[in-house]
Design an enzyme around this catalytic site. Structure first.
Site, PDB file in Angstrom:
ATOM      1  CD  GLU A   1      -2.726  -1.439   2.394  1.00 54.50           C
ATOM      2  OE1 GLU A   1      -2.349  -1.008   3.488  1.00 54.50           O
ATOM      3  OE2 GLU A   1      -3.810  -2.017   2.239  1.00 54.50           O
TER       4      GLU A   1
ATOM      5  CB  CYS B   1      -1.737   7.123   1.895  1.00 53.59           C
ATOM      6  SG  CYS B   1      -3.050   6.126   2.621  1.00 53.59           S
TER       7      CYS B   1
HETATM    8  P1  NAD Z   1       8.688   5.115   4.102  1.00 53.52           P
HETATM    9  O1  NAD Z   1       8.557   4.324   2.856  1.00 53.52           O
HETATM   10  O2  NAD Z   1       9.803   6.087   4.219  1.00 53.52           O
HETATM   11  O3  NAD Z   1       8.835   4.153   5.362  1.00 53.52           O
HETATM   12  C1  NAD Z   1       7.879   3.157   5.666  1.00 53.52           C
HETATM   13  C2  NAD Z   1       8.548   2.042   6.443  1.00 53.52           C
HETATM   14  O4  NAD Z   1       9.498   1.393   5.604  1.00 53.52           O
HETATM   15  C3  NAD Z   1       9.303   2.495   7.685  1.00 53.52           C
HETATM   16  O5  NAD Z   1       9.096   1.538   8.702  1.00 53.52           O
HETATM   17  C4  NAD Z   1      10.745   2.488   7.209  1.00 53.52           C
HETATM   18  O6  NAD Z   1      11.692   2.307   8.238  1.00 53.52           O
HETATM   19  C5  NAD Z   1      10.741   1.307   6.270  1.00 53.52           C
HETATM   20  N1  NAD Z   1      11.790   1.306   5.241  1.00 53.52           N
HETATM   21  C6  NAD Z   1      12.344   2.375   4.628  1.00 53.52           C
HETATM   22  N2  NAD Z   1      13.235   1.958   3.697  1.00 53.52           N
HETATM   23  C7  NAD Z   1      13.233   0.599   3.730  1.00 53.52           C
HETATM   24  C8  NAD Z   1      13.929  -0.415   3.016  1.00 53.52           C
HETATM   25  N3  NAD Z   1      14.812  -0.099   2.046  1.00 53.52           N
HETATM   26  N4  NAD Z   1      13.685  -1.706   3.318  1.00 53.52           N
HETATM   27  C9  NAD Z   1      12.778  -2.032   4.264  1.00 53.52           C
HETATM   28  N5  NAD Z   1      12.102  -1.117   4.973  1.00 53.52           N
HETATM   29  C10 NAD Z   1      12.311   0.180   4.715  1.00 53.52           C
HETATM   30  O7  NAD Z   1       7.269   5.823   4.308  1.00 53.52           O
HETATM   31  P2  NAD Z   1       6.879   6.867   5.435  1.00 53.52           P
HETATM   32  O8  NAD Z   1       7.582   8.153   5.165  1.00 53.52           O
HETATM   33  O9  NAD Z   1       7.017   6.214   6.763  1.00 53.52           O
HETATM   34  O10 NAD Z   1       5.288   7.035   5.153  1.00 53.52           O
HETATM   35  C11 NAD Z   1       4.768   7.940   4.239  1.00 53.52           C
HETATM   36  C12 NAD Z   1       4.445   7.250   2.925  1.00 53.52           C
HETATM   37  O11 NAD Z   1       3.566   6.157   3.154  1.00 53.52           O
HETATM   38  C13 NAD Z   1       3.720   8.155   1.943  1.00 53.52           C
HETATM   39  O12 NAD Z   1       4.242   7.930   0.645  1.00 53.52           O
HETATM   40  C14 NAD Z   1       2.271   7.672   2.017  1.00 53.52           C
HETATM   41  O13 NAD Z   1       1.496   7.950   0.881  1.00 53.52           O
HETATM   42  C15 NAD Z   1       2.475   6.205   2.227  1.00 53.52           C
HETATM   43  N6  NAD Z   1       1.286   5.599   2.813  1.00 53.52           N
HETATM   44  C16 NAD Z   1       0.486   4.781   2.046  1.00 53.52           C
HETATM   45  C17 NAD Z   1      -0.672   4.219   2.585  1.00 53.52           C
HETATM   46  C18 NAD Z   1      -1.581   3.332   1.781  1.00 53.52           C
HETATM   47  O14 NAD Z   1      -2.441   2.693   2.370  1.00 53.52           O
HETATM   48  N7  NAD Z   1      -1.435   3.251   0.467  1.00 53.52           N
HETATM   49  C19 NAD Z   1      -1.008   4.482   3.913  1.00 53.52           C
HETATM   50  C20 NAD Z   1      -0.181   5.324   4.664  1.00 53.52           C
HETATM   51  C21 NAD Z   1       0.964   5.861   4.108  1.00 53.52           C
END
Ligand code: NAD
Length: 469
Positions: free
Chosen positions: A237, A271
């Protein structure tokens, strides 16, 4: 379990920059231990537990979250800076609801069967095994439990990695699991970051049977590559650049209220928030004014103040990103209708991560601020001439998460909503969710669908049994 000699990192309150806690970052060895504990649980009592008993255990988890609601709310507010009113109304109740919904569903989930004169085929549902769950900071417990609940309902054990920005509620949930009688090893938490840290250790781990992730599209791509060598199923997501289409025949005041929420809720860090608002030409100027009035009525304040409606952004780093888009918008020729900067409080909040709610007009459709996800309290408002043009502009995006259509013409509402390139299109509302419905994104907004039976099917291995009669 605390790890001897572990590296720690700061958990920071974004309202004033104060340090709330030191968090132990999981190293590779710690992730190995969590995965091993989960494997033992799934191969033991939990994996073998009758569905009815498993569901009863999940109801107990829901009740235990509710019983400790104040504690969860306080932790979520301290980590995220979101207004206490929002966390109390949305985040924590939804976390409990996630467990109830999937406990209900697993008890009644049917199986497929195909019967001819000579053969009977039927499917049986088995756990996938150990599921890795990686989640973001914007709705920490809500999004984590949206995945934990169906995974457990299907008999899996999980290793979760909450965002490094918001480690608290996932940790509190471990206490609740224990209290609710969930066996040891079923729910495991590892803390840390992405690359070179717990996120990577989890997504590359040979003992993890599937990865479910919510976060940025680019992170999804990195996790997909990391999970490829071990051919793990993934459910993603991801981000959005969501459009709203406002027709002149809408209920004006209701639509302005609805869109103010769609743009500014959780300081724009949902999101599903609308960052592109398309308004029919004849009401464009008055609608921009109506949104401006609503932006002015927001109350930025201390998160624990019940009157606050606008909290800070999650971190200094994220604030720099959002402010860089405010600057970019000006450079790209935008008119800043309101906002565009940082509010001043004259107290400790000036050390926090607040930004002004911001409305932009006048950008070209190919401007970066119209194309890229900003994830702050900001939207661009553009006029359209007719339905066809509105649909074309709304769909001109690599993303495809959500859209909303505002009109009193119901036929048009259905027609336009069905043409949206989006996993969900709302008509005359935003953010209303029935947890049994499919949820996910088109384009770079995701892979797969979760929600209701879609979640149960992702978190299960369906085996077909073919019997010659
Ligand atoms: P992010 O992708 O920076 O981080 C999300 C998670 O992934 C964190 O726990 C982070 O530590 C981990 N992570 C980062 N790099 C990684 C890697 N290389 N390998 C494994 N894990 C890794 O996202 P964020 O800044 O925490 O959240 C905001 C984003 O999330 C926005 O783009 C938003 O649109 C999206 N979002 C989507 C939904 C949905 O349902 N589609 C819901 C909420 C947020």
């Amino acid at each position: 379990m605390e790890r001897r000699g572990a590296v720690t990192f700061d958990d920071v309150n974004p309202a004033d920059g104060s340090v709330i806690a030191q968090v132990c970052a999981a190293d590779r060895g710690f992730v190995d231990e969590a995965v091993a504990a989960a494997r033992i649980a799934v191969n033991g009592e939990w994996g073998a537990m009758p569905v009815r008993d498993r569901a009863t255990a999940l109801y107990r988890v829901a009740s235990a979250i509710e019983a400790r609601s104040d504690c969860f709310v306080a932790a979520e507010v301290a980590d995220t800076g979101k207004p206490v009113a929002l966390a109390s109304r949305l985040d924590i109740p939804r976390a409990a609801a996630n467990f109830r919904v999937f406990a209900d569903l697993i008890k009644t989930a049917g199986i497929e069967a195909f019967h001819t004169e000579t053969v009977l085929n039927y499917a049986v549902r088995k756990p996938l095994g150990v599921v890795g769950i990686i989640t973001p900071w914007n709705l920490p417990l809500l999004l984590l439990t949206w995945k934990v609940a169906p995974a457990l309902a299907c008999g899996n054990a999980v290793v979760v990695k909450p965002s490094e920005e918001t480690p608290a509620t996932a940790t509190l949930l471990a206490g609740v699991m224990k209290e609710a009688g969930i066996p040891d090893g079923v729910y495991n938490v590892v803390h840390g970051f992405g690359v070179g840290s717990a996120g990577e250790f989890l997504s590359t781990h040979a003992g993890i049977d599937a990865i479910t992730f919510t976060g940025e599209s680019s992170t999804g791509a990195a996790i997909m590559a990391a999970a490829a060598p071990t051919v793990k199923p993934v459910s993603f997501e991801l981000g959005g650049k969501n459009a709203a289409i406002v027709f002149a025949d809408c209920d004006f005041e209701e639509t302005a209220d609805g869109l103010a929420e769609a743009v500014f809720l959780n300081t724009g860090q949902v999101c599903l928030c609308a960052e592109r608002v398309y308004v029919e030409q004849s009401i464009f100027a008055s609608f921009v004014e109506a949104l401006k009035r609503r932006a002015a009525a927001l109350i930025p304040g201390w998160p624990m103040d019940t009157a606050t409606t606008l909290g800070p952004l999650i971190s200094k780093e994220h604030r720099s990103k959002v402010l860089s888009y405010y600057d970019l918008a000006r450079a790209e020729g935008a008119t800043v209708v309101t906002g565009g900067g940082i509010p001043r409080f004259g107290d400790a909040r000036d050390q926090g991560c607040y930004v002004q709610p911001t409305l932009l007009t006048g950008l070209a459709e190919d401007a970066r601020c119209v194309k890229e996800e900003i994830f702050g309290p900001v939207c661009h408002i553009a006029p359209f001439q007719d339905e066809e043009e509105a649909i074309r502009m709304a769909n001109d995006t690599k993303y495809g998460l959500a859209a909303s259509v505002w009109t009193s013409n119901l036929k048009r509402g259905h027609r336009v909503a069905q043409q949206m390139k989006a996993g969900i299109a709302w008509v005359n509302c935003w953010f209303l969710r029935d947890l049994r419905t499919p949820f996910g994104g088109a384009g770079i907004s995701g892979i797969g669908r979760e929600g209701g039976m879609h979640s149960l099917n992702f978190y299960s291995e369906l085996n077909n049994i073919c019997v010659k009669l």
